[in-house]
Write an enzyme that holds these catalytic residues in place. Structure first.
Site, PDB file in Angstrom:
ATOM      1  N   ALA A 110      45.011  81.313  66.210  1.00 54.89           N
ATOM      2  CA  ALA A 110      44.809  82.619  66.843  1.00 54.89           C
ATOM      3  C   ALA A 110      44.162  82.530  68.225  1.00 54.89           C
ATOM      4  O   ALA A 110      43.851  83.562  68.815  1.00 54.89           O
ATOM      5  CB  ALA A 110      43.975  83.507  65.928  1.00 54.89           C
ATOM      6  N   ASN A 165      38.171  80.558  61.110  1.00 50.97           N
ATOM      7  CA  ASN A 165      38.958  79.340  61.340  1.00 50.97           C
ATOM      8  C   ASN A 165      38.992  78.976  62.813  1.00 50.97           C
ATOM      9  O   ASN A 165      38.933  77.806  63.187  1.00 50.97           O
ATOM     10  CB  ASN A 165      40.383  79.540  60.815  1.00 50.97           C
ATOM     11  CG  ASN A 165      40.396  79.837  59.342  1.00 50.97           C
ATOM     12  OD1 ASN A 165      40.196  78.955  58.521  1.00 50.97           O
ATOM     13  ND2 ASN A 165      40.608  81.102  58.981  1.00 50.97           N
ATOM     14  N   HIS A 195      39.212  87.711  70.760  1.00 54.94           N
ATOM     15  CA  HIS A 195      38.489  86.440  70.866  1.00 54.94           C
ATOM     16  C   HIS A 195      38.293  86.170  72.347  1.00 54.94           C
ATOM     17  O   HIS A 195      39.262  86.214  73.115  1.00 54.94           O
ATOM     18  CB  HIS A 195      39.285  85.283  70.264  1.00 54.94           C
ATOM     19  CG  HIS A 195      39.567  85.401  68.803  1.00 54.94           C
ATOM     20  ND1 HIS A 195      38.578  85.431  67.850  1.00 54.94           N
ATOM     21  CD2 HIS A 195      40.734  85.484  68.122  1.00 54.94           C
ATOM     22  CE1 HIS A 195      39.115  85.517  66.655  1.00 54.94           C
ATOM     23  NE2 HIS A 195      40.431  85.562  66.786  1.00 54.94           N
TER      24      HIS A 195
HETATM   25  N1  LIG Z   1      43.794  78.860  62.160  1.00 54.80           N
HETATM   26  C1  LIG Z   1      43.824  80.135  62.480  1.00 54.80           C
HETATM   27  O1  LIG Z   1      43.767  80.503  63.661  1.00 54.80           O
HETATM   28  C2  LIG Z   1      43.950  81.144  61.412  1.00 54.80           C
HETATM   29  C3  LIG Z   1      43.868  80.766  60.099  1.00 54.80           C
HETATM   30  N2  LIG Z   1      43.979  81.684  59.106  1.00 54.80           N
HETATM   31  C4  LIG Z   1      43.834  81.219  57.735  1.00 54.80           C
HETATM   32  O2  LIG Z   1      45.118  80.908  57.226  1.00 54.80           O
HETATM   33  C5  LIG Z   1      45.111  81.097  55.809  1.00 54.80           C
HETATM   34  C6  LIG Z   1      46.283  81.998  55.427  1.00 54.80           C
HETATM   35  O3  LIG Z   1      46.118  83.256  56.051  1.00 54.80           O
HETATM   36  P1  LIG Z   1      46.961  84.513  55.531  1.00 54.80           P
HETATM   37  O4  LIG Z   1      48.358  84.113  55.317  1.00 54.80           O
HETATM   38  O5  LIG Z   1      46.667  85.634  56.417  1.00 54.80           O
HETATM   39  O6  LIG Z   1      46.268  84.764  54.115  1.00 54.80           O
HETATM   40  P2  LIG Z   1      46.812  85.621  52.897  1.00 54.80           P
HETATM   41  O7  LIG Z   1      45.623  85.999  52.090  1.00 54.80           O
HETATM   42  O8  LIG Z   1      47.717  86.699  53.379  1.00 54.80           O
HETATM   43  O9  LIG Z   1      47.717  84.616  52.074  1.00 54.80           O
HETATM   44  C7  LIG Z   1      47.189  83.519  51.394  1.00 54.80           C
HETATM   45  C8  LIG Z   1      48.223  83.050  50.404  1.00 54.80           C
HETATM   46  O10 LIG Z   1      47.773  81.867  49.775  1.00 54.80           O
HETATM   47  C9  LIG Z   1      47.981  81.997  48.373  1.00 54.80           C
HETATM   48  N3  LIG Z   1      47.042  81.121  47.684  1.00 54.80           N
HETATM   49  C10 LIG Z   1      45.709  81.278  47.557  1.00 54.80           C
HETATM   50  N4  LIG Z   1      45.199  80.237  46.869  1.00 54.80           N
HETATM   51  C11 LIG Z   1      46.230  79.425  46.568  1.00 54.80           C
HETATM   52  C12 LIG Z   1      46.359  78.206  45.864  1.00 54.80           C
HETATM   53  N5  LIG Z   1      45.301  77.594  45.333  1.00 54.80           N
HETATM   54  N6  LIG Z   1      47.582  77.658  45.734  1.00 54.80           N
HETATM   55  C13 LIG Z   1      48.656  78.255  46.274  1.00 54.80           C
HETATM   56  N7  LIG Z   1      48.614  79.421  46.948  1.00 54.80           N
HETATM   57  C14 LIG Z   1      47.409  79.997  47.095  1.00 54.80           C
HETATM   58  C15 LIG Z   1      47.804  83.477  48.094  1.00 54.80           C
HETATM   59  O11 LIG Z   1      48.412  83.825  46.890  1.00 54.80           O
HETATM   60  P3  LIG Z   1      48.019  85.227  46.161  1.00 54.80           P
HETATM   61  O12 LIG Z   1      48.508  86.300  47.076  1.00 54.80           O
HETATM   62  O13 LIG Z   1      48.762  85.161  44.882  1.00 54.80           O
HETATM   63  O14 LIG Z   1      46.538  85.212  46.009  1.00 54.80           O
HETATM   64  C16 LIG Z   1      48.513  84.060  49.296  1.00 54.80           C
HETATM   65  O15 LIG Z   1      49.905  84.064  49.092  1.00 54.80           O
HETATM   66  C17 LIG Z   1      43.758  81.703  55.459  1.00 54.80           C
HETATM   67  O16 LIG Z   1      42.879  80.688  55.012  1.00 54.80           O
HETATM   68  C18 LIG Z   1      43.266  82.239  56.766  1.00 54.80           C
HETATM   69  O17 LIG Z   1      41.867  82.293  56.819  1.00 54.80           O
HETATM   70  C19 LIG Z   1      44.240  82.988  59.389  1.00 54.80           C
HETATM   71  C20 LIG Z   1      44.328  83.404  60.688  1.00 54.80           C
HETATM   72  C21 LIG Z   1      44.160  82.512  61.801  1.00 54.80           C
HETATM   73  O1  LIG Z   2      39.729  82.562  62.674  1.00 54.48           O
HETATM   74  C1  LIG Z   2      40.257  83.199  61.747  1.00 54.48           C
HETATM   75  O2  LIG Z   2      40.050  82.970  60.571  1.00 54.48           O
HETATM   76  C2  LIG Z   2      41.266  84.239  61.999  1.00 54.48           C
HETATM   77  C3  LIG Z   2      41.084  85.002  63.207  1.00 54.48           C
HETATM   78  O3  LIG Z   2      40.021  85.123  63.771  1.00 54.48           O
HETATM   79  C4  LIG Z   2      42.265  85.644  63.720  1.00 54.48           C
HETATM   80  O4  LIG Z   2      43.301  85.619  63.065  1.00 54.48           O
HETATM   81  O5  LIG Z   2      42.198  86.151  64.845  1.00 54.48           O
END
Ligand SMILES: NC(=O)C1=CN([C@@H]2O[C@H](COP(=O)(O)OP(=O)(O)OC[C@H]3O[C@@H](n4cnc5c(N)ncnc54)[C@H](OP(=O)(O)O)[C@@H]3O)[C@@H](O)[C@H]2O)C=CC1
Ligand SMILES: O=C([O-])CC(=O)C(=O)O
Length: 251
Positions: A110, A165, A195
């Site tokens: 992000a 993150n 951000h």
């Molecule tokens: N690096 C970056 O800049 C960013 C990183 N992120 C991170 O990316 C990740 C994904 O974000 P986002 O898609 O929005 O999150 P969501 O909550 O929309 O989706 C997460 C998914 O992971 C599944 N899940 C959770 N635990 C498990 C497991 N143990 N095994 C398999 N599947 C699992 C969930 O299933 P269910 O729905 O059934 O619970 C859901 O489908 C998060 O950790 C978030 O913090 C997000 C934004 C920016």
């Molecule tokens: O850092 C994160 O977890 C996600 C975040 O801020 C964004 O999606 O902008």
């Protein structure tokens, strides 16, 4: 290149659609695993039909499966960078990658400007890097408004395990997660996630302001999906040579 998805929520679900629609150059769909998939079969499912696995399932999934994926010789793209605030997780992924002859990477997600900052901090002299984030209280999971956190990137990841993150990503790319300062503000009126990265380095001062639309759930910046798309396309084009950042700081 076959791409398996660990997590089928906002990021993983959108990636699945993009892969199916042929919108990720050089990539096709492998497996897609959600939280209801039997835990004991996850790694086999992901690695059986994927050359690379995109983790978009949270820090617990990084811990549970990241090293196993790498040890099986499959590359790993880590979205839940906050998990890397735990040095043991970082070391475990490095060791598994070495053992499996695989690579892991953290896409910018992000935020951006990391290429420039990673270059600038290599110059001799001190560097100060700060991330200021503004999100809605709902996105942060806090009842308060105003400044709700000030500390290091590592501390931010502990305070907001689901939504700091980018703090860890910035830390890994620049001066380290114990040096990058983070300020988080909750603003109920925020229509986008903001951000702002500021850096004072030996070779210049920099300021990046990012105003991100979010995915419908309201927490994750939509650009994150496209950051992963770009990382995958580069991996595919370069034969799985990692090109995104993992650790930008000089070793
Ligand atoms: N690096 C970056 O800049 C960013 C990183 N992120 C991170 O990316 C990740 C994904 O974000 P986002 O898609 O929005 O999150 P969501 O909550 O929309 O989706 C997460 C998914 O992971 C599944 N899940 C959770 N635990 C498990 C497991 N143990 N095994 C398999 N599947 C699992 C969930 O299933 P269910 O729905 O059934 O619970 C859901 O489908 C998060 O950790 C978030 O913090 C997000 C934004 C920016
Ligand atoms: O850092 C994160 O977890 C996600 C975040 O801020 C964004 O999606 O902008």
């Amino acid at each position: 290149m076959r791409v398996s998805l660990l997590g089928t929520g906002g990021i993983g679900g959108t990636l699945r659609e993009l892969l199916a629609a042929g919108r990720v150059a050089g990539c096709v769909t492998g497996a897609a695993v959600g939280s209801r998939f039997p835990a004991g079969a996850v790694v086999e499912e992901l690695t059986g039909s994927g050359d690379v696995v995109v983790e978009a399932a949270g820090g617990a999934a990084v811990r549970a499966y990241g090293a196993q994926v790498l040890a099986a010789g499959r590359d790993l793209v880590v979205c839940s960078a906050g998990a890397l605030a735990d040095d043991a997780v970082h070391a475990e992924l490095d060791a598994a990658a070495l053992a499996g002859g695989a690579r892991w990477t953290v896409p910018p997600g992000a935020i951006g400007g990391l290429d420039l900052l990673a270059a600038a901090i290599r110059a001799d002299g001190a560097a100060d890097v700060t991330l200021t984030t503004v999100k809605t209280p709902g996105a942060l999971g806090v009842p308060d408004v105003g400044v709700v956190f000030a500390g290091t990137a590592r501390e931010a990841a502990l305070r907001f395990p689901k939504t700091a993150n980018v703090a860890v990503t910035l830390g890994l790319a620049t001066t380290g997660i114990d040096r990058v300062r983070v300020v988080v503000t909750a603003d109920p009126a925020a229509r986008r996630t903001r951000h702002e990265i500021t850096a004072r380095t030996a070779v210049g001062e920099y300021r990046f302001a990012l105003l991100n639309d979010t995915l419908p759930a309201g927490r994750t910046s939509a650009i994150t999906v496209w950051s992963v798309v770009r990382a995958l396309e580069e991996l595919a084009a370069r034969g799985r040579t990692p090109i995104s950042l993992k650790k930008g700081a000089p070793s």
